[in-house]
Design a protein around this motif. Structure first.
Motif, PDB file in Angstrom:
ATOM      1  N   ALA A   1       0.860  -1.222  -0.028  1.00  0.00           N
ATOM      2  CA  ALA A   1      -0.052   0.087  -0.076  1.00  0.00           C
ATOM      3  C   ALA A   1       0.842   1.210   0.059  1.00  0.00           C
ATOM      4  O   ALA A   1       0.539   2.299  -0.641  1.00  0.00           O
ATOM      5  CB  ALA A   1      -1.035  -0.208   1.131  1.00  0.00           C
ATOM      6  N   LEU A   2       1.864   1.284   0.831  1.00  0.00           N
ATOM      7  CA  LEU A   2       2.875   2.140   0.650  1.00  0.00           C
ATOM      8  C   LEU A   2       3.588   2.582  -0.461  1.00  0.00           C
ATOM      9  O   LEU A   2       3.842   3.566  -1.045  1.00  0.00           O
ATOM     10  CB  LEU A   2       4.001   2.130   2.013  1.00  0.00           C
ATOM     11  CG  LEU A   2       3.417   2.233   3.534  1.00  0.00           C
ATOM     12  CD1 LEU A   2       4.180   1.794   4.386  1.00  0.00           C
ATOM     13  CD2 LEU A   2       2.813   3.673   3.640  1.00  0.00           C
ATOM     14  N   ARG A   3       3.740   1.552  -1.162  1.00  0.00           N
ATOM     15  CA  ARG A   3       4.593   1.425  -2.475  1.00  0.00           C
ATOM     16  C   ARG A   3       3.624   1.979  -3.441  1.00  0.00           C
ATOM     17  O   ARG A   3       4.062   2.891  -4.445  1.00  0.00           O
ATOM     18  CB  ARG A   3       5.102   0.126  -3.019  1.00  0.00           C
ATOM     19  CG  ARG A   3       6.203  -0.447  -2.225  1.00  0.00           C
ATOM     20  CD  ARG A   3       6.370  -1.982  -2.585  1.00  0.00           C
ATOM     21  NE  ARG A   3       7.809  -2.369  -1.905  1.00  0.00           N
ATOM     22  CZ  ARG A   3       8.216  -3.499  -1.997  1.00  0.00           C
ATOM     23  NH1 ARG A   3       7.515  -4.307  -2.663  1.00  0.00           N
ATOM     24  NH2 ARG A   3       9.261  -4.001  -1.462  1.00  0.00           N
ATOM     25  N   GLU A   4       2.435   1.799  -3.564  1.00  0.00           N
ATOM     26  CA  GLU A   4       1.533   2.262  -4.345  1.00  0.00           C
ATOM     27  C   GLU A   4       1.225   3.882  -4.229  1.00  0.00           C
ATOM     28  O   GLU A   4       1.135   4.655  -5.428  1.00  0.00           O
ATOM     29  CB  GLU A   4       0.215   1.765  -4.323  1.00  0.00           C
ATOM     30  CG  GLU A   4      -0.059   0.152  -4.590  1.00  0.00           C
ATOM     31  CD  GLU A   4      -1.115  -0.415  -4.299  1.00  0.00           C
ATOM     32  OE1 GLU A   4      -2.319   0.245  -3.935  1.00  0.00           O
ATOM     33  OE2 GLU A   4      -1.284  -1.602  -3.940  1.00  0.00           O
ATOM     34  N   LEU A   5       1.646   4.376  -3.012  1.00  0.00           N
ATOM     35  CA  LEU A   5       1.756   5.869  -2.978  1.00  0.00           C
ATOM     36  C   LEU A   5       2.672   6.490  -3.293  1.00  0.00           C
ATOM     37  O   LEU A   5       2.990   7.837  -3.254  1.00  0.00           O
ATOM     38  CB  LEU A   5       1.238   6.290  -1.671  1.00  0.00           C
ATOM     39  CG  LEU A   5      -0.235   6.021  -1.094  1.00  0.00           C
ATOM     40  CD1 LEU A   5      -0.398   6.043   0.451  1.00  0.00           C
ATOM     41  CD2 LEU A   5      -1.228   6.665  -1.875  1.00  0.00           C
TER      42      LEU A   5
ATOM     43  N   ALA B   1       0.277  13.504   6.669  1.00  0.00           N
ATOM     44  CA  ALA B   1      -0.192  13.683   5.158  1.00  0.00           C
ATOM     45  C   ALA B   1      -0.189  12.122   4.719  1.00  0.00           C
ATOM     46  O   ALA B   1      -0.845  11.724   3.929  1.00  0.00           O
ATOM     47  CB  ALA B   1       0.948  14.525   4.642  1.00  0.00           C
ATOM     48  N   LEU B   2       0.780  11.458   5.273  1.00  0.00           N
ATOM     49  CA  LEU B   2       0.599   9.961   4.638  1.00  0.00           C
ATOM     50  C   LEU B   2      -0.675   9.476   5.289  1.00  0.00           C
ATOM     51  O   LEU B   2      -1.179   8.601   4.682  1.00  0.00           O
ATOM     52  CB  LEU B   2       1.908   9.159   5.281  1.00  0.00           C
ATOM     53  CG  LEU B   2       2.040   7.708   4.821  1.00  0.00           C
ATOM     54  CD1 LEU B   2       2.154   7.665   3.520  1.00  0.00           C
ATOM     55  CD2 LEU B   2       3.164   7.224   5.557  1.00  0.00           C
ATOM     56  N   ALA B   3      -1.024   9.497   6.596  1.00  0.00           N
ATOM     57  CA  ALA B   3      -2.323   8.962   7.154  1.00  0.00           C
ATOM     58  C   ALA B   3      -3.424   9.440   6.145  1.00  0.00           C
ATOM     59  O   ALA B   3      -4.364   8.411   5.780  1.00  0.00           O
ATOM     60  CB  ALA B   3      -2.496   9.293   8.319  1.00  0.00           C
TER      61      ALA B   3
ATOM     62  N   GLU C   1      -7.597   7.748   1.902  1.00  0.00           N
ATOM     63  CA  GLU C   1      -8.113   7.924   0.631  1.00  0.00           C
ATOM     64  C   GLU C   1      -8.178   6.788  -0.079  1.00  0.00           C
ATOM     65  O   GLU C   1      -8.865   6.432  -0.885  1.00  0.00           O
ATOM     66  CB  GLU C   1      -7.583   9.030  -0.154  1.00  0.00           C
ATOM     67  CG  GLU C   1      -8.032  10.625   0.576  1.00  0.00           C
ATOM     68  CD  GLU C   1      -6.942  11.765   0.124  1.00  0.00           C
ATOM     69  OE1 GLU C   1      -6.038  11.489  -0.733  1.00  0.00           O
ATOM     70  OE2 GLU C   1      -7.069  12.745   0.340  1.00  0.00           O
ATOM     71  N   GLN C   2      -7.046   5.879   0.273  1.00  0.00           N
ATOM     72  CA  GLN C   2      -6.762   4.624  -0.638  1.00  0.00           C
ATOM     73  C   GLN C   2      -7.677   3.586  -0.021  1.00  0.00           C
ATOM     74  O   GLN C   2      -7.256   2.348  -0.576  1.00  0.00           O
ATOM     75  CB  GLN C   2      -5.237   4.463  -0.472  1.00  0.00           C
ATOM     76  CG  GLN C   2      -4.702   3.460  -1.338  1.00  0.00           C
ATOM     77  CD  GLN C   2      -3.305   2.889  -0.870  1.00  0.00           C
ATOM     78  OE1 GLN C   2      -3.014   2.553   0.282  1.00  0.00           O
ATOM     79  NE2 GLN C   2      -2.470   2.668  -2.050  1.00  0.00           N
ATOM     80  N   LYS C   3      -8.285   3.949   1.135  1.00  0.00           N
ATOM     81  CA  LYS C   3      -9.030   2.800   1.699  1.00  0.00           C
ATOM     82  C   LYS C   3      -8.382   1.605   2.351  1.00  0.00           C
ATOM     83  O   LYS C   3      -8.561   0.658   2.208  1.00  0.00           O
ATOM     84  CB  LYS C   3     -10.105   2.138   0.613  1.00  0.00           C
ATOM     85  CG  LYS C   3     -11.092   3.133   0.083  1.00  0.00           C
ATOM     86  CD  LYS C   3     -11.924   3.319   0.982  1.00  0.00           C
ATOM     87  CE  LYS C   3     -13.053   4.574   0.478  1.00  0.00           C
ATOM     88  NZ  LYS C   3     -13.852   5.258   1.491  1.00  0.00           N
ATOM     89  N   PHE C   4      -7.279   2.372   2.684  1.00  0.00           N
ATOM     90  CA  PHE C   4      -6.297   1.424   3.583  1.00  0.00           C
ATOM     91  C   PHE C   4      -7.002   0.569   4.405  1.00  0.00           C
ATOM     92  O   PHE C   4      -6.540  -0.393   4.938  1.00  0.00           O
ATOM     93  CB  PHE C   4      -5.155   2.209   4.105  1.00  0.00           C
ATOM     94  CG  PHE C   4      -4.014   1.279   4.727  1.00  0.00           C
ATOM     95  CD1 PHE C   4      -3.487   0.183   3.993  1.00  0.00           C
ATOM     96  CD2 PHE C   4      -3.500   1.775   5.809  1.00  0.00           C
ATOM     97  CE1 PHE C   4      -2.323  -0.257   4.581  1.00  0.00           C
ATOM     98  CE2 PHE C   4      -2.314   0.931   6.524  1.00  0.00           C
ATOM     99  CZ  PHE C   4      -1.829   0.073   5.793  1.00  0.00           C
TER     100      PHE C   4
ATOM    101  N   VAL D   1      -8.659  -4.566   7.617  1.00  0.00           N
ATOM    102  CA  VAL D   1      -9.530  -5.447   8.286  1.00  0.00           C
ATOM    103  C   VAL D   1      -9.800  -6.720   7.373  1.00  0.00           C
ATOM    104  O   VAL D   1     -10.063  -7.729   7.786  1.00  0.00           O
ATOM    105  CB  VAL D   1     -10.954  -4.318   8.268  1.00  0.00           C
ATOM    106  CG1 VAL D   1     -12.247  -5.492   8.754  1.00  0.00           C
ATOM    107  CG2 VAL D   1     -10.819  -3.154   9.050  1.00  0.00           C
ATOM    108  N   ASP D   2      -9.775  -6.499   5.988  1.00  0.00           N
ATOM    109  CA  ASP D   2      -9.888  -7.569   5.242  1.00  0.00           C
ATOM    110  C   ASP D   2      -8.846  -8.712   5.424  1.00  0.00           C
ATOM    111  O   ASP D   2      -9.113  -9.992   5.582  1.00  0.00           O
ATOM    112  CB  ASP D   2      -9.992  -7.268   3.771  1.00  0.00           C
ATOM    113  CG  ASP D   2     -11.126  -6.788   3.567  1.00  0.00           C
ATOM    114  OD1 ASP D   2     -12.305  -6.397   4.155  1.00  0.00           O
ATOM    115  OD2 ASP D   2     -11.172  -5.855   2.245  1.00  0.00           O
TER     116      ASP D   2
END
Length: 239
Positions: free
Chosen positions: A110-114, A149-151, A156-159, A164-165
């Motif tokens: 998820a972090l890499r995608e950002l 800012a990262l949070a 917004e990315q539905k992290f 949870v999933d």
């Protein structure tokens, strides 16, 4: 590894009051193995091992003291380590590895995608507990953003849905999605990497500590910063 102020040779006040805060120049930098941590760079993986079974709640079998025990003055019963007790302990140890691995395996992609390439985390503690938190994230484009800012970008990315999933965490009733993601990013995630670097239970001992480390998401490594500034959040240091 951390900058450490050793309290074992300090004479405590007779009135049981707290010691004055140590000065920054009184801290000594300790290499990783000297502190009890891992040799750097510390590597982590995105592979998640099979989920181990939940540890059973087993009461150790107690046997009465033998005659030899009684002659030695031992009056309390001793625990017999049965195969069932040993299996439960093994399962608990396996879950201690599985849960952080699953957390990292969800967070890093998820972090890499950002566009996040590196994270800079700080830590401090001593006496009872260690703490770690995110200072900033470096993006591939060359800019740096703070934890808030990262949070926001992860929200917004539905992290939170990913966490949870994948069973990393549960939604907290009454807490906003943004606050839950922020708590994960600022504290929990960095704490897991700090544990890899410094060892489980870091910050527990007769000392005060502080430091910082870099997490490289490309090489999947954690490296301590031997020139970290004396920035703390949970302990007090004077200049």
């Amino acid at each position: 590894m951390p900058f450490v102020f050793d309290q074992t040779q300090i004479e405590w006040p007779d009135d049981d009051s707290d010691l004055p805060p140590p000065r920054a120049d009184q801290f000594v930098y300790l290499p990783a193995p000297d502190f009890g941590g891992e040799r750097e760079p510390v590597h982590f993986s995105l592979d998640v091992p099979p989920e181990p079974p939940a540890p059973a709640l087993i009461t150790p079998v107690m046997k009465p003291p033998s005659l030899w025990d009684r002659l030695r003055g031992r009056r309390y019963p001793t625990a017999q380590i049965t195969p069932a007790v040993r299996a439960a302990a093994t399962a608990r140890a396996a879950r201690e590895v599985f849960t952080p691995q699953r957390l990292i395996a969800v967070a890093v992609p998820a972090l890499r995608e950002l566009g996040v390439q590196r994270l800079y985390c700080r830590y401090d503690g001593g006496n009872d507990e260690g703490f770690a938190w995110l200072d900033s994230a470096a993006l591939r484009e060359g800019t740096r953003i703070d934890a808030d800012a990262l949070a926001q970008r992860l929200t917004e990315q539905k992290f939170l849905d990913r966490l949870v999933d994948h069973g990393v965490m549960k939604r907290v009733d009454g807490a906003s999605e943004r606050d839950q993601v922020a708590s994960f990013v600022r504290d929990w995630l960095c704490t897991e990497w700090a544990t890899l670097l410094l060892g489980r239970g870091f910050g527990t001992g007769e000392y005060v500590m502080y430091g910082a480390f870099t997490v490289d998401l490309d090489s999947c490594t954690v490296i301590d910063d031997p020139k970290a500034d004396a920035v703390t959040s949970n302990v007090e240091i004077t200049r």
